[in-house]
Design an enzyme around this catalytic site. Sequence first.
Site, PDB file in Angstrom:
ATOM      1  NE  ARG A  27      -3.605   0.016   2.615  1.00  0.00           N
ATOM      2  CZ  ARG A  27      -4.854   0.113   2.177  1.00  0.00           C
ATOM      3  NH1 ARG A  27      -5.394  -0.894   1.521  1.00  0.00           N
ATOM      4  NH2 ARG A  27      -5.558   1.194   2.375  1.00  0.00           N
ATOM      5  CG  ASN A 101      -4.918   4.025   7.755  1.00  0.00           C
ATOM      6  OD1 ASN A 101      -3.809   4.167   8.260  1.00  0.00           O
ATOM      7  ND2 ASN A 101      -5.321   2.891   7.213  1.00  0.00           N
ATOM      8  CD  GLU A 482      -2.809   3.089 -17.145  1.00  0.00           C
ATOM      9  OE1 GLU A 482      -2.356   2.214 -16.379  1.00  0.00           O
ATOM     10  OE2 GLU A 482      -3.271   4.180 -16.724  1.00  0.00           O
ATOM     11  CE  LYS A 486      -0.129   0.902 -14.739  1.00  0.00           C
ATOM     12  NZ  LYS A 486      -0.687   2.178 -14.294  1.00  0.00           N
ATOM     13  CD  GLU A 489       1.282   4.722 -11.739  1.00  0.00           C
ATOM     14  OE1 GLU A 489       0.389   4.965 -10.909  1.00  0.00           O
ATOM     15  OE2 GLU A 489       1.202   3.793 -12.567  1.00  0.00           O
ATOM     16  CG  HIS A 505      -2.285  22.409 -33.018  1.00  0.00           C
ATOM     17  ND1 HIS A 505      -2.651  23.486 -33.796  1.00  0.00           N
ATOM     18  CD2 HIS A 505      -2.881  21.326 -33.577  1.00  0.00           C
ATOM     19  CE1 HIS A 505      -3.439  23.083 -34.770  1.00  0.00           C
ATOM     20  NE2 HIS A 505      -3.597  21.776 -34.665  1.00  0.00           N
TER      21      HIS A 505
END
Length: 605
Positions: A27, A101, A482, A486, A489, A505
């Site tokens: 986590r 938490n 995505e 990835k 991260e 552009h």
Amino acid sequence: MCGIVGYIGKRDVAPLLLEGLQRLEYRGYDSAGIVVTSPKSAGLKMVKAKGRVRDLEAKVPARFKGTTGIAHTRWATHGAPSDVNAHPHMDPENKVAVVHNGIIDNASELRKKLEAEGVEFLSETDTEVLTHLIARAQADKLEDRVREALRLIEGTYGIAVMHADFPERIVVARNGSPVVLGIGEKEMFVASDIAALVTHTRQIVTLDDGEMATLKADDFRTYTTEGTRTTAEPTTVEWEAASYDMGGHDTYMHKEIHEQAEAVDRVLRGRIDDRFSTVHLGGLNLDAREARQIRRVKILGCGTSYHAGMIGAQMIEELARIPADAEPASEFRYRNAVVDPDTLYVAVSQSGETYDVLAAVQELKRKGARVLGIVNVVGSAIAREADGGMYVHAGPEVCVVSTKCFTNTTVAFALLALHLGRTRDLSVADGKRIIEGLRRLPGQISEMLEQEEEIKKLAEQYAEARSMLFIGRVRGYPVAREASLKLKEVSYIHAEAYPASELKHGPLALIEPALPTVAIVPDDDLLEKNRAALEEIKARSGKILAVAHREQEKADQTIVVPKNEDELDPILMGIPLQLLAYHTALALGRDIDKPRNLAKSVTVE
């Protein structure tokens, strides 16, 4: 974002708590701590350490016995990572211990008030404020002391509390941050995530916001923060302890990438209706008449879930011909959006507990909107708050960065789009075509994973890049978004995603040999437009890696992806880019399952 584990029973508690913390390491955290007691011991015993759970375990003395305890992994919000700022927090008399938490929004105000009353703080945390409030409460029962303190708190919390004068109980409470009870034989568990419980029990109770519980070795009871008893029936979780093992892989990310064929098969299983070329989605609680009344679909998610929502919105527009768009839930909830009764809102979250998404759902419900949830965790907060929805059945995802849950979520959106389309104007023939495409997905995913060695070699080349550009057009753009996320991260290489149609552009100014471009080039009606973008990059000496259905002449290298139906191609095109991010990070020696500064389930703002 942090992890809570607690136990009360007859077993030696410290090894159980340390094992539970290890199961919550995915986590994200920066320090850890543990406190134990027993009816026969004198007071509470505590150990805390900055760093990993193994650092905490090394500090736990041999004679650290107890049968009741709570433990915590902390992800810093108030105060830097340190031994002192780690949880649990105790009062000066070592009577009260709290793990928490969430974020206490009025902590600064309460801290000043307590300091004016002579309270000395040891840490910089907001949690220590709660500890002192409980310790100074005047009620006779621990439950009432906790309730008295919580009345003064503004913000989010999932807490577990112990008191030296009440060694036979643990009191827990929830408001916006998960708290799950585990029901055993003459023993009880509590955690912020079922991952810490499944080794010992599969019978769980998930607390609602505004709910508390008292755990004793042979019993538990639940009640509101106002004291009214609630009825909580245990449910059986599907996931087993073996689901959290690495299964012979070096990392969870690698394992979870390779589980995607099986995971996609699970999300499809039992849902396809060949007779009418549609799907069964009874959990939506949306009949055909209601489905036909929908005038717009708004999808809300954060991070990877937002990108899955972008793909979902495109599929809904293409197959159901309903205007649809996706928006970050973290932005939506702050902009006083117009809530339309003819709009179907879809909340997306792997954990089902993402705070920004949950807060958006609650605001929408307050305004009378119909909300569906697409989540992976049964019984999670968003699943309970929504009017209906779908579970994506990806199984436990332990790595902080999402792979198989992202893929299963996009497949779930394909099912939703097909369902809505067949209640409206999508033909039987097109319904059958999409179903056949969905059935091909698991085999095509397995086929792509066989290219891993070739992708690994590419990743080792691109690991030297300081920055990368990802481009795609229409269906390819969410895939680029995505893939860019990835890489950021897990490898820490800067990456940016941009619509291929927007190159002229502005972004063309960045193109040079040192900036590689990853181009998503599906073999659809925009193929020639995408090839023109490759021409523009090549004319400026840019290096190109294409992800396409056939070799691209203008690309330096091409990863060839199996062709499916045009609408479903984005589901497949992201998978080799997961492997690219993984092997890039591996080449750079990154901590792949626990990237720096990140947490798996974002349960605070």
